[in-house]
Design an enzyme around this catalytic site. Structure first.
Site, PDB file in Angstrom:
ATOM      1  N   SER A 178       0.830  -1.197   0.000  1.00 25.00           N
ATOM      2  CA  SER A 178       0.000   0.000   0.000  1.00 25.00           C
ATOM      3  C   SER A 178       0.876   1.264   0.000  1.00 25.00           C
ATOM      4  CB  SER A 178      -0.970  -0.053   1.182  1.00 25.00           C
ATOM      5  OG  SER A 178      -1.922   0.975   1.091  1.00 25.00           O
TER       6      SER A 178
ATOM      7  N   HIS B  31      -7.929  -5.159  -0.176  1.00 19.15           N
ATOM      8  CA  HIS B  31      -6.721  -4.397   0.146  1.00 19.15           C
ATOM      9  C   HIS B  31      -5.915  -5.124   1.218  1.00 19.15           C
ATOM     10  CE1 HIS B  31      -4.201  -0.909  -0.133  1.00 19.15           C
ATOM     11  NE2 HIS B  31      -4.249  -0.707   1.163  1.00 19.15           N
TER      12      HIS B  31
ATOM     13  N   ASP C 126      -9.820  -4.429  -4.643  1.00 20.31           N
ATOM     14  CA  ASP C 126      -9.265  -3.463  -3.686  1.00 20.31           C
ATOM     15  C   ASP C 126     -10.127  -2.204  -3.698  1.00 20.31           C
ATOM     16  OD1 ASP C 126      -7.642  -1.634  -2.268  1.00 20.31           O
ATOM     17  OD2 ASP C 126      -5.813  -2.639  -2.947  1.00 20.31           O
TER      18      ASP C 126
END
Length: 215
Positions: A107, A193, A161
């Site tokens: 991320s 995610h 996601d």
């Protein structure tokens, strides 16, 4: 036998380095016997997308979810990149071949991974981005050395996601291709995610293939 290697793991927004350390236990191949792992924690800073709340954050993020067109905060990103570079420099000074240095991140840590390997002046073993995005504008590409363009990129992204949209990840390979950087892109159906073991098993084989060739 692979020589000494270094894997730097950069966690996501609000997370910590120690919470991610179990990842290294999945790397069971003998090639990783001489691997030094580093799981740093981001400094605490106010984050715009979370209404200025203070949390572990590598650089500021303007909005969530992140799309292919989200604005970037380049100045805070570049400060974070300098810190990553200092860590890599120290490891290379200690005797690790740059070809055996791998930066991986999830991320926000994945976005920082991409910026860090592209802006590092030497060719590294590789950069692995999980559920990340391109955190800078194309003007930065003028600073990328021919050596840095040789560093291979692995990009893994979940199709469902909702935090860093798949489209934000999907925008990366054409962007990288345009500047002459190779990227292997892997889409994971049903993955939101997060990181799953399938991605990490692939990461192990991806790094292993590069370790053997550079030792």
């Amino acid at each position: 036998m692979a020589g000494r290697s270094f894997i730097l793991w950069l966690h996501g927004l609000g997370d910590s380095g120690p919470a991610n350390e179990p990842i290294k236990n999945l790397f069971t191949s003998p090639e990783f016997r001489n691997t030094k792992w580093s799981f740093p924690s981001a400094p605490h800073a106010p984050v715009t997308c979370n209404y200025g709340s203070v949390m572990p954050s590598w650089f500021d993020i303007q909005e969530i979810p992140i799309t292919a067109d989200s604005p970037n905060d380049e100045s805070s990103l570049l400060k974070a990149v300098q810190n990553v570079h200092a860590t890599i420099d120290k490891e290379i000074a200690a005797g690790t071949n740059p070809n055996n240095v791998f930066v991986c991140g999830f991320s926000q840590g994945g976005a920082l991974t991409l910026a860090s390997v592209l802006l590092y002046p030497k060719t590294l073993g590789g950069g692995a981005v999980f559920s990340g995005w391109v955190p800078f504008n194309s003007s930065i590409t003028e600073q990328i050395t021919p050596e840095a363009k040789q560093t291979p990129i692995l990009w893994s992204h979940g199709l469902v996601d909702k935090t860093v949209l798949f489209e934000a990840g999907q925008a990366a390979p054409p962007f990288l291709q345009k500047i002459g950087v190779g990227c292997e892109f892997k889409a994971y159906p049903g993955l939101a995610h997060s990181i799953n073991n399938e991605e990490l098993r692939y990461l192990e084989s991806w790094i292993k293939a590069r370790l053997q060739s550079s030792s």
